[in-house]
Design a protein around this motif. Structure first.
Motif, mmCIF file in Angstrom:
data_model
loop_
_atom_site.group_PDB
_atom_site.id
_atom_site.type_symbol
_atom_site.label_atom_id
_atom_site.label_comp_id
_atom_site.label_asym_id
_atom_site.label_seq_id
_atom_site.Cartn_x
_atom_site.Cartn_y
_atom_site.Cartn_z
ATOM 1 N N UNK A 85 0.889 -1.174 -0.018
ATOM 2 C CA UNK A 85 0.077 0.092 0.061
ATOM 3 C C UNK A 85 0.876 1.331 0.053
ATOM 4 N N UNK A 88 1.284 7.501 2.317
ATOM 5 C CA UNK A 88 2.327 8.302 3.130
ATOM 6 C C UNK A 88 1.890 8.571 4.548
ATOM 7 N N UNK A 90 2.351 9.914 7.597
ATOM 8 C CA UNK A 90 2.156 11.037 8.292
ATOM 9 C C UNK A 90 1.589 12.093 7.752
ATOM 10 N N UNK A 91 0.908 11.754 6.234
ATOM 11 C CA UNK A 91 0.193 12.906 5.515
ATOM 12 C C UNK A 91 -1.277 12.587 5.519
ATOM 13 N N UNK A 99 -0.782 13.963 -3.656
ATOM 14 C CA UNK A 99 0.412 13.561 -4.369
ATOM 15 C C UNK A 99 0.305 12.644 -5.464
ATOM 16 N N UNK A 133 -1.449 6.926 8.090
ATOM 17 C CA UNK A 133 -0.974 5.980 8.820
ATOM 18 C C UNK A 133 -2.085 5.341 9.898
ATOM 19 N N UNK A 134 -3.088 6.360 10.173
ATOM 20 C CA UNK A 134 -4.163 5.828 11.047
ATOM 21 C C UNK A 134 -5.158 4.840 10.669
ATOM 22 N N UNK B 177 6.444 13.913 1.588
ATOM 23 C CA UNK B 177 6.406 12.413 1.020
ATOM 24 C C UNK B 177 7.667 11.711 0.835
ATOM 25 N N UNK B 180 8.910 10.319 3.897
ATOM 26 C CA UNK B 180 8.360 9.430 4.506
ATOM 27 C C UNK B 180 8.616 8.084 3.658
ATOM 28 N N UNK B 181 8.750 8.331 2.431
ATOM 29 C CA UNK B 181 8.603 7.033 1.524
ATOM 30 C C UNK B 181 9.205 7.367 0.264
ATOM 31 N N UNK B 184 8.097 5.485 -3.063
ATOM 32 C CA UNK B 184 6.704 6.046 -3.313
ATOM 33 C C UNK B 184 6.557 7.197 -4.062
ATOM 34 N N UNK B 292 6.054 11.479 16.614
ATOM 35 C CA UNK B 292 4.834 11.167 16.013
ATOM 36 C C UNK B 292 4.448 9.694 15.986
ATOM 37 N N UNK B 294 2.325 6.308 14.603
ATOM 38 C CA UNK B 294 1.505 5.773 13.304
ATOM 39 C C UNK B 294 1.379 4.388 13.688
ATOM 40 N N UNK B 295 0.008 4.097 12.751
ATOM 41 C CA UNK B 295 -0.112 2.733 12.991
ATOM 42 C C UNK B 295 0.137 1.753 11.845
ATOM 43 N N UNK B 296 0.740 0.772 12.146
ATOM 44 C CA UNK B 296 1.574 -0.184 11.192
ATOM 45 C C UNK B 296 0.425 -1.039 10.694
ATOM 46 N N UNK B 297 0.207 -1.164 9.455
ATOM 47 C CA UNK B 297 -0.521 -2.142 9.043
ATOM 48 C C UNK B 297 -1.979 -1.893 8.855
#
Lengths: 234, 297
Positions: A85, A88, A90-91, A99, A133-134, B177, B180-181, B184, B292, B294-297
């Motif tokens: 997937x 990003x 934190x965006x 994007x 991410x949430x 962006x 962060x990655x 991508x 920060x 974040x949720x993974x997955x």
């Protein structure tokens, strides 16, 4: 529309794709299936330009894109929805979609496209200001697909769209991909779930150790005893 | 010795001083947040960009006789250009290199820049004249110099502008962006090389701005960047490595700690107070104040 001839890709000294050739016609839904390490993801990366190939030739709509920059390839109309997937995190959902339309300048049309996607995926609209991410895995997948569509692609590469999703969401994801194709967008899909991939696609390529070992229509391969034994667990 | 008898006026004065100092610390911290927190370049030369900004201010105002208000943006612009050059010449080759290698190269850049400053300007402290009246602005029981007020206003404006660039503009979104990655972001059509150069240049420009603003308040010496680097790292870590609001607040916290520590404990321990606070905060919350989630997955 897309033509790959004798593609060779390496990670350092390890060859991941050796002499792979395939072709995709306008409007087709083509899948690549095969075991882990067969070179499916690598092939997609070579097409979208993130991994420049060592040898071979890739042409899209008549233009040689073999070592073109990802930006150029996207401009020509190939969007790549990567494995896992890769939103990003934190965006916000909105920013992720922005994007997706990074290279476009047609502001009014971008807004329309976004509205259409929000109508299709209302959950993304209600979470548009939330950090990507949430989101749950399924929501992230919808976002990743929507982000890829925001570039108005002619061809979309999907890498393992069903990976890590709950069964009902897997079904939903495949429905979405079918819907994209129904709108005239060509689709190339890499999928571990060989059964679903073959059912969904017009044609498939079976990859093994970086080469195409078999090719045919979905139903042909579904009934092929070798494919059944090796990939469908039957 | 000030601060032995605490009273309200004195406290107000300290708070005012801290606010003003905090603005420039925040600039320094936000600049390094872009470079270290977001790009993950352990930039030991950050303080040298701060010193560079101050020396450019000295060059334009005192050597070339340029207008003070014109010299300021010029000094910042030169800082941006030096940052861009460093990224193009040094860091572009090191993309994907080990963090240790990059760190050593940046230590080299730090030593080189500082020695060039020493060679060019000698080790003698320089002061920069300002167009501000020498009598301070008196507000009731507290007073502050016009120059410091100017520094504060410009610092706040620059902080606001940086927020706007990062959060609102296409460039800022592409920066976030990318860091962060990266792969991508490239798939979205972002020119990764350009983003690296732009981010490093912006971070360097903010350090140069802090130096150009504070140069006329204090004096300009070749070693002024050393403590600036240390403080910038402290602010970035305090703010939670990569959080711009965190670095902003971190900058103000450090300034308050220094100002109050100098005022009420001992002015000799001014610089130590901030680092003491950081040790305490990191012991309690090792990820910094605003890391920060974040949720993974």
């Amino acid at each position: 529309m897309l033509k790959i001839e004798g593609l060779v890709c390496r990670y350092g000294k390890v060859a991941a794709v050796r002499e792979l050739s395939m072709e995709v016609a306008q409007g087709e839904l083509v899948s690549l299936i095969g075991a882990n390490g067969a070179g499916k993801t690598t092939t997609l990366k070579a097409i979208s330009g993130v991994l420049p190939p060592v040898a071979g030739r890739i042409t899209f709509l008549g233009e040689d894109i073999t070592r073109a920059a990802p930006k150029r390839i996207l401009q020509l109309g190939i969007a790549h929805c990567p494995e896992g997937r890769r939103v990003f995190p934190h965006m916000s959902v909105l920013e992720n979609l922005e994007m997706g339309s990074y290279l476009r300048a047609d502001r009014a049309d971008i807004t329309t496209d976004m509205q259409n996607l929000f109508e299709r995926f209302p959950i993304l609209h209600s979470r548009r200001h939330q950090a990507a991410g949430t989101l749950s895995g399924g929501e992230q997948q919808m976002l990743a697909i929507s982000r890829a569509l925001m570039s108005r692609p002619k061809l979309v590469l999907f890498d393992e769209p069903s990976l890590g999703l709950a069964p009902n969401l897997v079904e939903r994801t495949f429905e979405i991909i079918k819907g994209i194709r129904a709108q005239g967008v060509t689709v190339v899909m890499v999928e571990q779930n060989a059964f679903a991939a073959l059912e969904l696609s017009d044609r498939s390529y079976v990859l093994d150790q970086g080469r195409v070992t078999m090719t045919g229509t979905g139903s042909e391969l579904l009934n092929n005893p070798h494919v059944k034994a090796a990939y469908l667990g039957a | 010795m000030r601060g032995k008898i605490p009273n309200m006026d004195q406290l107000l004065q300290h708070i005012l001083n801290a606010l003003i100092l905090g603005g420039t610390y925040a600039l320094l911290g936000i600049g390094l947040t872009l470079i270290f927190g977001i790009m993950r370049v352990v930039n030991f030369a950050h303080g040298e960009l701060y010193a560079f900004g101050a020396y450019m201010m000295y060059l334009w105002v005192m050597v070339l006789g340029a207008n003070f208000y014109l010299a300021l943006p010029l000094a910042v612009l030169l800082g941006v250009m030096l940052g861009a050059a460093m990224e193009l010449v040094l860091l572009r080759r090191l993309r994907g290199a080990d963090i240790d290698t990059t760190m050593l190269v940046m230590i080299g850049a730090w030593i080189t820049l500082q020695n060039v400053e020493q060679m060019t300007w000698s080790g003698v402290a320089k002061s920069i004249n300002t167009p501000f009246p020498s009598s301070p602005l008196v507000l009731g029981s507290v007073s502050l110099s016009w120059n410091r007020l100017f520094v504060f206003v410009v610092a706040l404006a620059l902080i606001g502008a940086t927020y706007a660039v990062i959060n609102r503009t296409k460039l800022g979104k592409a920066m976030r962006a990318t860091f962060q990655d990266r792969d991508t972001a490239a798939l979205m059509g972002v020119d990764i090389n350009w983003i690296h150069t732009a981010t490093f240049a912006l971070g360097s420009g903010l350090a140069a701005a802090a130096g150009a603003l504070l140069g006329p308040v204090f004096v300009v010496v070749p070693t002024m960047g050393d403590l600036a680097s240390l403080k910038a790292f402290a602010i970035v870590i305090l703010g939670g490595l990569g959080s711009i609001p965190g670095a902003t607040i971190g900058g103000f916290i450090l300034a308050f700690m220094e100002e109050l520590g100098a005022g009420y404990v001992s002015s000799g321990y001014r610089d130590a107070m901030g680092f003491l606070l950081i040790i305490v905060i990191l012991l309690v919350k090792p990820t910094g104040l605003f890391a920060q989630k974040e949720r993974i997955g």
